[in-house]
Design a protein around this motif. Structure first.
Motif, PDB file in Angstrom:
ATOM      1  N   SER A  22      13.998   7.805 -13.425  1.00 50.49           N
ATOM      2  CA  SER A  22      14.870   6.311 -12.913  1.00 50.49           C
ATOM      3  C   SER A  22      14.917   5.405 -14.106  1.00 50.49           C
ATOM      4  CB  SER A  22      14.344   5.971 -11.471  1.00 50.49           C
ATOM      5  OG  SER A  22      13.130   5.623 -11.847  1.00 50.49           O
TER       6      SER A  22
ATOM      7  N   GLN B 231      10.432  -2.626  -8.662  1.00 51.06           N
ATOM      8  CA  GLN B 231      11.046  -1.494  -8.989  1.00 51.06           C
ATOM      9  C   GLN B 231      10.867  -0.750 -10.160  1.00 51.06           C
ATOM     10  OE1 GLN B 231      15.202  -1.897  -8.347  1.00 51.06           O
ATOM     11  NE2 GLN B 231      15.557   0.430  -8.341  1.00 51.06           N
TER      12      GLN B 231
ATOM     13  N   ALA C 280       8.449   2.562 -10.332  1.00 50.32           N
ATOM     14  CA  ALA C 280       8.871   4.057 -10.894  1.00 50.32           C
ATOM     15  C   ALA C 280       7.992   4.424 -11.783  1.00 50.32           C
ATOM     16  CB  ALA C 280      10.123   3.720 -11.615  1.00 50.32           C
TER      17      ALA C 280
END
Ligand SMILES: [Zn+2]
Length: 188
Positions: free
Chosen positions: A27, A58, A62
């Motif tokens: 990602s 975030q 990841a």
């Protein structure tokens, strides 16, 4: 000791190092670079994502990054030997303990101590492994970039954790581990 230390090497050799751009989470693949190192790629791709507008939570989730110090960061092992298996990693790409400057070496141990306290509180293990493998012959999966493994251990865990074909049965997934450890590090 053999069965204890080699799984780290095995997982990396079979998974991480055969990947293109090892250490770059799927990602966070917008980062265009490749530093040829799992740990340097990990932090660079996380920082790139944050610089380009992704929230730190975030991006760091990841990358499995649970904590940043001044000289070292702590990330989850993507191929954990037990739940709660993390690594304390100097930001500097150096391949042995003697090359670390004093501040970095001290912080490495400070963070190992914090990790021991957190793992104790979160997982109530029977014991711990703290390990640094210097050099490939010693079992270092990522030999170019020194890192300290920290993991909780339970009596008998080698029996039920280690199964055939690289599959390990773990009581929690990486996302859950990240959330628990992230929250615990943020508390202090
Ligand atoms: Zn590196």
């Amino acid at each position: 000791m053999d069965h204890l230390w080699t799984p780290w090497r095995y997982a990396y050799v079979t998974s991480a190092e055969t990947k293109a751009r090892p250490g770059v989470p799927d990602s966070l693949s917008a980062w265009p670079g490749d530093l040829g190192c799992v740990f340097c790629n990990l932090i660079a791709s996380v920082d790139f994502a944050i610089a380009n507008g992704m929230s730190a939570d975030q991006a760091e989730a990841a990358g499995g990054l649970v904590h940043r110090g001044k000289h070292c960061y702590i990330c989850l092992n993507a191929y954990p030997y037990t739940s709660g298996h993390v690594m304390v990693v100097p930001f500097a790409h150096l391949d042995s303990l003697v090359l670390l400057d004093t501040d970095t070496a001290h912080e490495l141990i400070d963070l190992a101590q914090r990790t021991e306290r957190l793992l104790e509180r979160l997982y109530h293990p029977h014991g711990f492994n703290f390990g640094i493998n210097v050099g490939r012959a010693a079992g270092a999966g990522v030999a170019g970039h020194l890192h300290l493994h920290a993991l909780p251990r339970w009596a008998g865990d080698t029996n039920f954790m280690t199964t055939i074909a690289e599959t390990r049965i773990l009581p929690e997934d990486l996302e859950t581990t990240w959330k628990r450890m992230r929250a615990a590090f943020a508390e202090k």
